[in-house]
Design an enzyme around this catalytic site. Structure first.
Site, mmCIF file in Angstrom:
data_model
loop_
_atom_site.group_PDB
_atom_site.id
_atom_site.type_symbol
_atom_site.label_atom_id
_atom_site.label_comp_id
_atom_site.label_asym_id
_atom_site.label_seq_id
_atom_site.Cartn_x
_atom_site.Cartn_y
_atom_site.Cartn_z
ATOM 1 C CB CYS A 33 40.603 -3.773 6.647
ATOM 2 S SG CYS A 33 39.064 -3.878 7.587
ATOM 3 C CG HIS A 69 43.184 -4.916 10.916
ATOM 4 N ND1 HIS A 69 43.504 -3.612 10.591
ATOM 5 C CD2 HIS A 69 41.846 -5.022 10.728
ATOM 6 C CE1 HIS A 69 42.415 -2.957 10.236
ATOM 7 N NE2 HIS A 69 41.392 -3.793 10.310
ATOM 8 C CD GLU A 111 46.920 -3.413 11.368
ATOM 9 O OE1 GLU A 111 45.855 -2.985 11.828
ATOM 10 O OE2 GLU A 111 46.968 -4.182 10.386
#
Length: 366
Positions: A256, A340, A342
């Site tokens: 990001c 992202h 995750e």
């Protein structure tokens, strides 16, 4: 629950009337929308939303309450939450309190009962806008002027507001790798994923110098997510550039804002998107494997495709608007993605990137 009238006024003068929940008073920020159906707790506690008021496109929010272990940081960072309907009833086997009570305790405003579809269309067509929510003032002209006076996101360094004050370590008893993670607004689940891949993670302040980092003898460097304009975070760009120049065998992985900062460090440019990417259903093409990943995204800036220097290879591309979603250096062990992997909330299609990071550390460690 007593209904308190509230008003939302955008910087262009558009007015939306509804009722307040959570904290009553006044809130300011840039209005953005998120298309996730769930995950409001993670969204609110994501430091990347600093300075922003989040509109949820899904019409019913709060129905599973707030759980003890799903925060992405220690506090709520979003300026306000805007929904069509805020549920007064919550049900989940892990939930311990309501969304309303959580916002109230945190002093964060919620706005419900407005036409969120209309608001989202306006943002989509005209771009993200500064705005004010108030239960204290009903003077549209005054609130419009107040909204117009809010600092624009372009040129704003918000990292200093969210970064950790003190260095800390999240250990893994079976750790094989030591990762130094720059905290530009790091999410808890990123640290959790690095731990799961066998990493001890030392989280450091965004202004930590290259000398200080190298003195920790890391096996890899992680550049986290975060809020604001990447171009304004000049100290981070300079440090990343120095780290890459001083140690050509030190893996660097960015997510990001970290992706944008890594790109800037190698000479690329960034720009502000019209309304950003905020949601858990963005299709991204992996150009290396020729596969499609559904990704979780939260960013208002992007790397300019045409500005990528020759040493940076485009690895991932957004299939909605064809923007840059990933890069890697052709010679140095540096790579990053705009989205992202995750998740939290979101799909797990891109968890493999953490494995690639540890494999890179293993290869260069030996």
């Amino acid at each position: 629950m007593q209904e308190i009238p509230a008003i939302l006024v955008l910087e262009n003068g558009s007015v939306y009337r509804g009722t307040a929940f959570g904290h009553a008073g006044e809130a300011t920020g840039e209005v953005v929308f998120n298309t996730s159906l769930t995950g409001y707790q993670e969204i609110l506690t994501d430091p990347s939303y600093t300075g922003q008021m989040v509109v949820m496109t899904y019409p019913l929010i709060g129905n599973y309450g707030i759980t003890p272990n799903d925060n992405e940081s220690k506090k709520i960072w979003a300026s306000a939450l805007i929904v069509r309907e805020a549920s007064n009833v919550y049900s989940n086997y892990e939930s311990t309190r309501s969304l309303d009570a959580t916002l109230k305790e945190a002093g964060v405003m919620g706005l419900a009962g407005i036409d969120t579809r209309k608001l989202v269309r306006e943002i989509r067509q005209k771009g993200a806008m500064r705005a004010v929510i108030s239960t204290l003032c009903d003077d549209v002209a005054a609130l419009k002027a107040q909204a117009a006076a809010i600092p624009e996101m372009t040129g704003l360094d918000l990292v200093q507001r969210v970064t950790t004050g003190e260095r800390y370590t999240v250990d893994n008893p079976d750790a094989k790798y030591h990762v130094v993670a720059f905290d530009y607004g790091i999410k808890t689940n990123i640290i959790r994923q690095l731990n799961a891949e066998g990493c001890k993670v030392t989280v450091v302040n965004a202004k930590t110098t290259a000398d200080e980092v190298l003195a920790m003898n890391p096996d890899g460097i992680f550049l986290s997510n975060g809020p604001g304009d990447p171009f304004a975070v000049t100290y981070a760009i300079d440090t990343i550039r120095e780290l890459a120049a001083r140690n050509s065998t030190l893996p660097i992985f960015g997510i990001c804002l970290g992706h944008q900062l890594l790109s800037l460090a190698f000479g690329a440019k960034t720009y502000k998107l019209k309304f950003g990417h905020h949601g858990a259903n963005h299709p991204v093409k992996n150009l290396l494997s020729n596969t499609i990943e559904i990704t979780s995204q939260n960013h208002g800036f992007a790397v300019e495709m045409e500005s990528l220097p020759g040493e940076l290879e485009l690895t991932h591309k957004n299939l909605y608007d064809m923007t840059v979603e990933g890069i890697r250096h052709r010679e140095l062990p540096c790579f990053s993605v705009q989205y992202h992997p995750e998740a939290a909330p979101g799909p797990h299609d891109s968890h493999y990137l953490f494995k690639e990071f540890t494999e890179l550390m293993e290869r260069l460690k030996n």
